[in-house]
Design a protein around this motif. Sequence first.
Motif, mmCIF file in Angstrom:
data_model
loop_
_atom_site.group_PDB
_atom_site.id
_atom_site.type_symbol
_atom_site.label_atom_id
_atom_site.label_comp_id
_atom_site.label_asym_id
_atom_site.label_seq_id
_atom_site.Cartn_x
_atom_site.Cartn_y
_atom_site.Cartn_z
ATOM 1 N N SER A 75 0.752 -1.106 -0.010
ATOM 2 C CA SER A 75 0.061 -0.141 -0.049
ATOM 3 C C SER A 75 0.866 1.282 0.030
ATOM 4 C CB SER A 75 -0.880 0.177 1.183
ATOM 5 O OG SER A 75 -1.549 1.129 1.299
ATOM 6 N N PRO A 76 0.635 2.175 -0.870
ATOM 7 C CA PRO A 76 1.483 3.370 -0.919
ATOM 8 C C PRO A 76 1.029 4.226 0.270
ATOM 9 C CG PRO A 76 -0.489 3.620 -2.312
ATOM 10 C CD PRO A 76 -0.211 2.389 -1.891
ATOM 11 N N ALA A 112 7.350 -2.740 -4.019
ATOM 12 C CA ALA A 112 5.905 -2.689 -4.536
ATOM 13 C C ALA A 112 5.895 -2.174 -6.044
ATOM 14 C CB ALA A 112 5.040 -1.448 -3.915
ATOM 15 N N GLY A 116 2.909 -1.667 -7.640
ATOM 16 C CA GLY A 116 1.578 -0.618 -7.992
ATOM 17 C C GLY A 116 0.753 -0.907 -6.647
ATOM 18 N N ASN A 117 -0.414 -0.234 -6.492
ATOM 19 C CA ASN A 117 -1.031 -0.468 -5.176
ATOM 20 C C ASN A 117 -1.443 -1.747 -5.113
ATOM 21 O OD1 ASN A 117 -2.663 0.125 -3.143
ATOM 22 N ND2 ASN A 117 -4.606 0.873 -4.234
ATOM 23 N N ARG A 118 -1.065 -2.288 -4.023
ATOM 24 C CA ARG A 118 -1.150 -3.671 -3.422
ATOM 25 C C ARG A 118 -0.620 -4.781 -4.406
ATOM 26 N NH1 ARG A 118 -3.844 -3.607 1.163
ATOM 27 N NH2 ARG A 118 -5.143 -1.597 1.652
ATOM 28 N N SER A 141 1.581 8.251 -0.163
ATOM 29 C CA SER A 141 0.214 8.602 -0.569
ATOM 30 C C SER A 141 0.220 9.716 -1.650
ATOM 31 C CB SER A 141 -0.578 9.281 0.760
ATOM 32 O OG SER A 141 -0.822 8.099 1.580
ATOM 33 N N ALA A 163 1.505 5.338 -6.945
ATOM 34 C CA ALA A 163 0.984 4.305 -6.657
ATOM 35 C C ALA A 163 2.071 3.310 -6.026
ATOM 36 C CB ALA A 163 0.989 3.766 -8.037
ATOM 37 N N THR A 164 3.095 3.724 -5.770
ATOM 38 C CA THR A 164 4.149 3.127 -4.524
ATOM 39 C C THR A 164 4.702 4.338 -3.861
ATOM 40 O OG1 THR A 164 5.996 3.292 -6.048
ATOM 41 C CG2 THR A 164 4.521 1.356 -6.381
ATOM 42 N N ASP A 185 -8.807 11.801 -4.402
ATOM 43 C CA ASP A 185 -9.418 10.648 -4.083
ATOM 44 C C ASP A 185 -10.165 11.065 -2.913
ATOM 45 O OD1 ASP A 185 -7.720 10.888 -1.643
ATOM 46 O OD2 ASP A 185 -6.569 8.815 -2.412
#
Length: 284
Positions: free
Chosen positions: A117-118, A150, A152-154, A215, A218-219, A256
């Motif tokens: 998670s970023p 990472a 990317g996200n997850r 945040s 993506a990483t 977001d």
Amino acid sequence: MGISVKRCTALPELFQAVKASQPPYMYLAGGTDLMVLLKANLIPDSSWFDISDIPELHGIAVQDGSLVIGAGTPFDEIYTNSDVQKYAQALAEAAANVGGPQIRARGTIGGNIANGSPAADSLPALASLGAQVHLLSERGGRCVPIEGYALGNRRTVRAEDEIIHSISIPIRANIKGAWKALGARKAMAISKISLAVSAVLENGKFTYLRIGLGSVAATVKRAAEAEKVLLSGGWNCETLQEACRVIQTEISPIDDIRSTAEYRKAMSGILLGDAMQSLFGEAC
């Protein structure tokens, strides 16, 4: 959905159990992240393994010029450890601010890293410290820089049968560090943006400096251009102002539910200024 969890107390036992099971595999340590995902029905039917009692995954030690932290070490042990405070100050500050007391007592650093998670609080600090993630399976072990873990996200480079064994941080004399974050409230909220700095300053010049951001991509993100400004210009008002300007141009955050891209860009410069001046005094 019913879950059957195999409790393992040694690495060979774990690897044999994994070999005899069907993927996907889920490794349960503190469980603070996995239980949230499970409740939201975001985890497929899996083979579950409780690795919380495997001794090799716990503890903090200085070994061969590095600070080594077992993946199963909870955050309350990390931020109170004297070696972490001395050699990884940014990580100590991040660990002290993860969730609330219950999360810090159970949540582990390996779990915080594992799903990529970023927004994971430890990642900017680890990026600023040049940390390595040590992955282990029956096939052997390998090391991955925290910034390359990472995808990317997850999404991560960790294979199904691999676990995070430990995290290593090179020891640097006279290093200082800071971690800053902005969220909807002080605790128990995912950060809108987080930033960590680790640096060594000698005679007004930085001999080591890294900036990690969370945040904003993506990483986990390194602020490489802002680092160059500070490394070349030294510690003074003009250089700090330029670094705070540059950092806003090298991130590409998104809008977001938690924040806007415009806010995150503006706050990256403010957090960098706050972090640097908390470590080295007023520059302006």
